[in-house]
Design an enzyme around this catalytic site. Sequence first.
Site, PDB file in Angstrom:
ATOM      1  N   TYR A 194      -9.840  -1.013   2.464  1.00  0.00           N
ATOM      2  CA  TYR A 194      -9.551  -0.595   4.033  1.00  0.00           C
ATOM      3  C   TYR A 194      -9.193   0.531   4.502  1.00  0.00           C
ATOM      4  CZ  TYR A 194      -8.781  -5.393   6.138  1.00  0.00           C
ATOM      5  OH  TYR A 194      -8.743  -6.603   6.742  1.00  0.00           O
ATOM      6  N   ASP A 235       0.737  -1.093  -0.063  1.00  0.00           N
ATOM      7  CA  ASP A 235       0.053  -0.077   0.000  1.00  0.00           C
ATOM      8  C   ASP A 235       0.819   1.248  -0.014  1.00  0.00           C
ATOM      9  OD1 ASP A 235      -2.899  -0.786   0.217  1.00  0.00           O
ATOM     10  OD2 ASP A 235      -1.999  -2.115   1.758  1.00  0.00           O
TER      11      ASP A 235
END
Lengths: 675, 675
Positions: free
Chosen positions: B402, B318
């Site tokens: 998320y 990420d």
Amino acid sequence: MALERLQDTLGQLAGKVGGLTTQTRHPLDPLTEDEIAIAVSVVKERKSDVIFNAVTLLEPKKADLRTWVESGDAELPRMADVIASSKGNKIYDVLVDIKAKAVVRWEEPKDVYPGITMEDLMVVEEIVRKDPKVIEQCGILGIPPTDMHKVYCDPWTIGYDERFTDGSRLQQALMYYRPNVDDLQYTYPLDFCPIYNIETQEIIHIDVPEKRRPLNKAPPTNYDAESIQKEIGLRDDLKPIHITQPEGVSFKLDGRTIDWQKWNFHIGFNYREGIVLSNVTFNDRGNVRPVFWRISLAEMVVPYGNPDHPHHRKHAFDLGEYGAGYMTNPLAMGCDCKGAIHYLDASFVRKNGEPYTIKNAICIHEEDDGILFKHTDFRDESSTTTRARKLIISQIFTAGNYEYCIYWIMHQDGVIQLEVKLTGILSTYALAPGESAAPYGTEVYPGVNAHHHQHLFCLRLDPSIDGHANTVFEVDAVASDAPVGSRENRYGNAFMARKTPLQTMAAGISDYNPSRTWDIANTNKLNPHSGNPVSYKLVSREVPGLMPKEGSLVWNRAGFARHAVHVTRHADEQQFPAGRHVPQHSGEPSQGLPAWIAANGPASIANEDIVVWHTFGVTHFPSPEDYPIMPAEPMSVLLRPRNFFAQNPCLDVPPSYSSTPSGVREGRRAFRGGA
Amino acid sequence: MALERLQDTLGQLAGKVGGLTTQTRHPLDPLTEDEIAIAVSVVKERKSDVIFNAVTLLEPKKADLRTWVESGDAELPRMADVIASSKGNKIYDVLVDIKAKAVVRWEEPKDVYPGITMEDLMVVEEIVRKDPKVIEQCGILGIPPTDMHKVYCDPWTIGYDERFTDGSRLQQALMYYRPNVDDLQYTYPLDFCPIYNIETQEIIHIDVPEKRRPLNKAPPTNYDAESIQKEIGLRDDLKPIHITQPEGVSFKLDGRTIDWQKWNFHIGFNYREGIVLSNVTFNDRGNVRPVFWRISLAEMVVPYGNPDHPHHRKHAFDLGEYGAGYMTNPLAMGCDCKGAIHYLDASFVRKNGEPYTIKNAICIHEEDDGILFKHTDFRDESSTTTRARKLIISQIFTAGNYEYCIYWIMHQDGVIQLEVKLTGILSTYALAPGESAAPYGTEVYPGVNAHHHQHLFCLRLDPSIDGHANTVFEVDAVASDAPVGSRENRYGNAFMARKTPLQTMAAGISDYNPSRTWDIANTNKLNPHSGNPVSYKLVSREVPGLMPKEGSLVWNRAGFARHAVHVTRHADEQQFPAGRHVPQHSGEPSQGLPAWIAANGPASIANEDIVVWHTFGVTHFPSPEDYPIMPAEPMSVLLRPRNFFAQNPCLDVPPSYSSTPSGVREGRRAFRGGA
């Protein structure tokens, strides 16, 4: 500021109204002072010259209590579990029916030693100061007889000493000195250790090391506000943070049964375990589901790592040998907690049979807990943020030098957290000039040796996950066995949870590894979506293992600490994993858990009424930062619902902000909740 | 209520005054919009048709910055690190001197793929909806062409796919459907996966599983306030908790350098790592002592455990592939934090070269933190209780489904804590009727398969423990080798800390076990009391290890995650442990940490300028409780001073209550501090 004060007061008042206590009697309510007095008088009728060690509620048998919980109206007897003693080290284990004012059971067990009460501890210092042999030893270290008022001691249980096994109840006195009455004595440890006989109130022996260590010459190092003001000044750059609840608390107390955010449970307390949570249920959209029948800290042990005689005796079982209830602090508003606080008191017995009460022994309060959940859709910036609230049932107990702050925390998402904060003062020993504290300790201040030690707590969980037939699974995250490049695992990323049910008491033992958790499951009830058994997962990451070796004194005495998890078949009398009477037991054979397992190894623990015992804690290598007082060190154990609910159980907590894609697109005002 | 609102407002105003920002320029301050514009124009002068991927501060070389920190006045150049591309997948790594408005370095690296920006992500959904082959696949699942506006996708980096290595920048589109615009699409995953070419804006391939999974027929399950109000109602039994700071905050900001409770450090921010803390010092009674030169989250990887093609591609980096800065949320008062809040903004570049700013990207606030330390003397009830305050520098970033909430927390006792809370939505995949999600996932809602996954974060620590020559020790709690009953260990309780220094880069690798911590020490400076090297201890208990097997795609690409700790010799250019350009790299050979270690194995890391890389995280086996939105799951890493200070460094925090033995005896009024 005046306004804030007023608000604080209003908040407290509102707290009292909001959390209004109506005195409904619950079978698990601790004995009142009146009930203690009745138990005492019943015992004294049979034997007038006893000294009381403990008068506490004997909780109803689980079967009876289950009936009461389910049907509700039948009155259960109130039973007092009494431990007393009389001259000649006679011990009495007595059961008194309070209503009938009758002795139900009277036992005089041999070779057992009840716990050390605060009164037992409080008298030792004065006797030590007057003992000629102690005065002589102090003289050797340079303390004149006229300065014996400057000599202090922390009386400890003796643990076990194979030289003294004649039935006498003993304590060891860890010796200290204060140059001035307000100086911290732990800076001036004395190198000898008197042994004290509780019954005769005499020093029966002094352990004197071969190599003497003179009285420390270092200047005092204190932490009280007066000393700090004088020596370094108090910092003045902290602006106040006010936490107020002007409308009061969000919980309701009915007697000692609390209702908060779908949680409902009874708050018990006893001299030994301190706080006990019972019949913990969660209201799952109208369906009141049992989660845990009973949760408590049932034991702990603090082994020190210095092998030199007599330091091996330093391995206190603070619950079994002293009692987390007996040692509990009275808590005070604005000091230990903030916001609208509700307190519960705790009543105990004195040696002479008088009841007494510690005010504010238990603190109940709420705290904001940051973000409960949040998501922003990156496409359109529609977003929901919901803040969390938590409920905290806490107590703080002082075990001689150390403070243990115990927080039972209920979360809105169904998580139960036990947080323990360690603070207070290190237990210290003398260090001679030029002597090294290594490898078994750290010199935290000149001449002050803080021995390495562990704090190992035993959490007792009596689960009732949707009923009493529960099973514990070891759950290990494991990579697939299939090799990288194989058809089943071409890219090598396959992994799964390997779940192994624990089947019998003998096999109901599980050690820790960083990829392991444990599911406490009800295999008779499956999650409607996942098809997995409903469960609570024990997530615990502070599991250092017991440092004393297999076969050692501590290993023998603290059987519960040998493994991270033990599972037993429920038995009413199996409450204390190091045994009922802990002091001065050799551990041969081991009491408590190892004995129960040895006696009943083949008993099934799968889909049965079980108890889970979990040992967690820390290994503490002291450093100068811990002195003269330790910044609080927190650790936590979590019980997380997994496959228990059909979805996130806190979806209905009002968000502080919530918008939808269409709302954003159409410019509708987002939902904005309260503070 | 109105009063509380007024107080909130006053608190905010006071916060703004208390934390007044004066615009002092610091060499680590992120590029301003003006500076970004300059860099863009300089690059465009040389090549006008480029697309900007990143324009960020190139931090000064450590040697130069050290000189600046020590001498203070020399002006350091402001350098922009630019990543850009142009047609034909040409990549430009450019360095621009902002003041000189000049290109300092211009590189056109081959076979690298820069990160995916928010703009790269945002365009995919519309293209997917119009692609005939996608429309065809949707038709197979029963979605008519007229309903393509109900089709959604989460575009992900493709990770690495060996079939597509022609230099094209690619994304994979995880496909979903919404019956209604406000329904959560993760309940309706589609079973095929289009692959998107960033440059041509085309779908170049669709991965279609052999076994098809029809569109989920289950009713929507949503979490927004409107839906919850309609479906189950919002709970109304939470009374407000107000947290106010009427006198403002206790910190001072000078530009982006913050001063709070003896801590002083610079708060940086970049598109990739998000928050960066630099030159972290602690004022130890007038002696400003360096602790960490630079701390950041430098990388993370989220491997999913389902081995079926193409799910192996789900292992997002990420930070390296998207950027924790690019994905950061604008934060808003009363929503994400409470009390007096100070915010910092973050500026970035758009593809077309325009600068833009995310308001309130970083939140700075204080919180009460319960008990800092406490002790009661059981003899006389003299007692001191001191409350703790903490400073929190936070950001929240949304990585598709998320949310990662990042809290850098400074404690008064010298502890630095990194807390990460995971929330947001599970990444889901379709499940056919009758198909089991096991063993690689959980059916969290009918027809919704949430695959097992890990979140593994790489914390980059550039320590400066009293200077830059530091050493890392593995510290293991170990029992004495001497057997129970031996002269050295008669009672078997002996244990100690075994400290093993890591000596070279090749040997600077350490795995986790529950008895292990790591000391980052300066062996040239010994604690005046303990004689041990001054140190900060890395205490980390959420260290599950990498589940993908050795030699797997993830193992190759995420070299940092193979071990809990790596230590390298500091090198300015070694900032990203999975490499500078992460997307679409095969991991053969591994970039970042493994490459640096392979290139420089014998380099000493003992008593050198070192960098410590620590990988921690969780293994997540989803359960229905995590759906439709996950209650936040917190985890923490601690950096604790051990043998760093001569004593408890927060003794001078004013206690809320403090009495002395003589005070208690003589009835003197105890010290009572503020709230």
